[in-house]
Enzyme design. Structure first.
Site, PDB file in Angstrom:
ATOM      1  N   GLU A  93       0.888  -1.274  -0.027  1.00  0.00           N
ATOM      2  CA  GLU A  93       0.077  -0.060   0.043  1.00  0.00           C
ATOM      3  C   GLU A  93       0.956   1.412   0.081  1.00  0.00           C
ATOM      4  O   GLU A  93       1.866   1.131   0.549  1.00  0.00           O
ATOM      5  CB  GLU A  93      -1.026  -0.074   1.162  1.00  0.00           C
ATOM      6  CG  GLU A  93      -1.837  -1.039   1.213  1.00  0.00           C
ATOM      7  CD  GLU A  93      -2.882  -1.250   2.294  1.00  0.00           C
ATOM      8  OE1 GLU A  93      -3.809  -2.240   2.261  1.00  0.00           O
ATOM      9  OE2 GLU A  93      -2.949  -0.415   3.315  1.00  0.00           O
ATOM     10  N   CYS A 106       3.672   8.513   1.178  1.00  0.00           N
ATOM     11  CA  CYS A 106       4.145   7.633   1.987  1.00  0.00           C
ATOM     12  C   CYS A 106       4.320   6.104   1.222  1.00  0.00           C
ATOM     13  O   CYS A 106       3.178   5.780   0.904  1.00  0.00           O
ATOM     14  CB  CYS A 106       3.363   7.274   3.256  1.00  0.00           C
ATOM     15  SG  CYS A 106       3.736   5.967   4.472  1.00  0.00           S
ATOM     16  N   CYS A 113       6.427  -7.100   6.945  1.00  0.00           N
ATOM     17  CA  CYS A 113       7.560  -6.715   7.697  1.00  0.00           C
ATOM     18  C   CYS A 113       8.068  -7.752   8.443  1.00  0.00           C
ATOM     19  O   CYS A 113       7.008  -8.307   9.153  1.00  0.00           O
ATOM     20  CB  CYS A 113       7.232  -5.271   8.469  1.00  0.00           C
ATOM     21  SG  CYS A 113       8.666  -4.456   9.456  1.00  0.00           S
ATOM     22  N   CYS A 342      -1.454   6.019   9.880  1.00  0.00           N
ATOM     23  CA  CYS A 342      -0.191   5.321  10.476  1.00  0.00           C
ATOM     24  C   CYS A 342      -0.416   4.106  11.262  1.00  0.00           C
ATOM     25  O   CYS A 342      -1.035   4.205  11.984  1.00  0.00           O
ATOM     26  CB  CYS A 342       0.425   6.331  11.375  1.00  0.00           C
ATOM     27  SG  CYS A 342       2.064   5.768  11.803  1.00  0.00           S
TER      28      CYS A 342
END
Length: 360
Positions: A93, A106, A113, A342
């Protein structure tokens, strides 16, 4: 049949090597970079200052393929989120955040991850692989082309999407060079930011490699708590991280600053004592001009064990930092209605890390 090389992953120096191998002059590099980044041309056949023989050769061995966009999601506050497919049923994304004076993109650096930060949705997805340089730059071009239709531009690029950038060093460094290159995006070093959870050896290398801005995902002022929130802290504890940050500040000839990111978790890291400890930590290691704190209200996601700190706690926390002389801002939550805030980026990841994170 050999797979064609995607030239979107080439820096200026690598383009020169590429054309040298084809017995072409160095000026071809500037020509092709202007076609790609200034004219938005991705078809070699349309590059009319190339000979037909060169256009045909490029068609046979290379490509300028943008990644496949699965969906484009527009938030009510102007945030745009692209879901991008990268094969093997993996998605990443990319998020655009408009503001009065700038537009921040971003971008992701990995599929998933491996660091398993307990408050982050991406960390709950596991890890599949690193992105290649052309997949990183492809995100920027996808966003740039979309936004141009609305007369919007990208003024800042932050590596704060999916993944830990400093676990994918070479592609990230090359992408930074392309973002800074006047023949490509031409962004200033202060408008390109690499965010890291604290991979200390890589942070030292980055300090000497690319002159970009640095953000550190700190989230706790002492090791015992940070070991829980950011498990990589067990390998690179806060003292080592602070030393590396100090090295970064002094590695370049130009003035540098560090942004410390701190997600606000109710009754976890948002107490008055936490704020005082954070103030002491940063004032010990940095002067008032070199370090800044960005407080981030936690954005919930399914299966999370955390809650967002209330406004009173966040304001009190910020006030303590302010009174100790630390520049502090509180990030306004943007794009949460399309899961673009975030900590909410999750994509779709075929986990190859063989771990079971956050599933209690």
């Amino acid at each position: 049949m050999l797979e064609k090389q995607n030239l979107l992953g080439l820096t200026q120096s690598k383009f020169k090597d590429f054309f040298s191998d084809l017995s072409e002059k160095p000026f071809r590099t500037k020509q092709i970079m202007q076609w790609i980044y200034h004219q938005g041309v991705y078809n070699f056949g349309d590059m009319h200052n190339f000979s037909k023989a060169l256009r045909d050769k490029l068609d046979s061995i290379a490509s300028l393929d943008l990644p496949e966009v699965i969906s484009t999601n527009n938030s009510k506050d102007g945030v745009v989120k692209w879901v991008i497919k990268l094969g093997e049923n993996n998605h990443i994304e990319t998020v655009y955040i408009p503001q009065k004076e700038r537009g921040t993109l971003c971008i992701s650096s990995q599929v998933g991850c491996s660091l398993a930060c307990t408050f982050c949705s991406t960390g709950h997805q596991g890890f599949n692989r690193n992105l290649k340089t052309h997949e990183i730059i492809g995100q920027v071009l996808v966003a740039k082309n979309y936004l141009a239709q609305e007369n919007k531009r990208i003024s800042n690029v932050v590596f704060m999407g999916m993944g830990e950038p400093l676990l994918n060093e070479s592609p990230v460094y090359d992408a930074c060079q392309i973002l800074l290159d006047d023949w490509a995006f031409g962004l200033s070093r202060r408008r390109v930011t690499v965010s890291s959870s604290g991979i200390v050896p890589a942070l030292l290398r980055m300090s000497d490699t690319v002159p970009v801005s640095l953000a550190i995902s700190l989230h706790a002022p002492e090791d015992e708590l940070r070991d829980i929130l950011v498990p990589i802290n067990k390998k690179y504890p806060i003292k080592e991280l602070m030393k590396a940050c100090h090295y970064y500040l002094n590695a370049g000839s130009q003035e540098r600053h560090i942004l410390f990111e701190y997600v606000m978790l109710e009754n976890v890291n948002d107490s008055v004592e936490n704020a005082k400890t954070l103030s002491k930590l940063l004032n010990f290691w940095f002067d008032r001009e070199s370090a800044k704190v960005n407080l981030i209200p936690f954005n919930p996601f399914p299966e999370t064990q955390y809650k967002t700190s209330n406004n009173k706690s966040i304001d009190k926390f910020q006030d303590i930092l302010h009174r100790s002389g630390i520049r502090t801002t509180t990030r306004r939550t943007r794009g949460d209605d399309v899961d673009a805030a975030c900590g909410q980026l999750a994509g779709k990841v075929i986990d190859k890390s063989r771990r079971n994170v956050g599933r209690n």
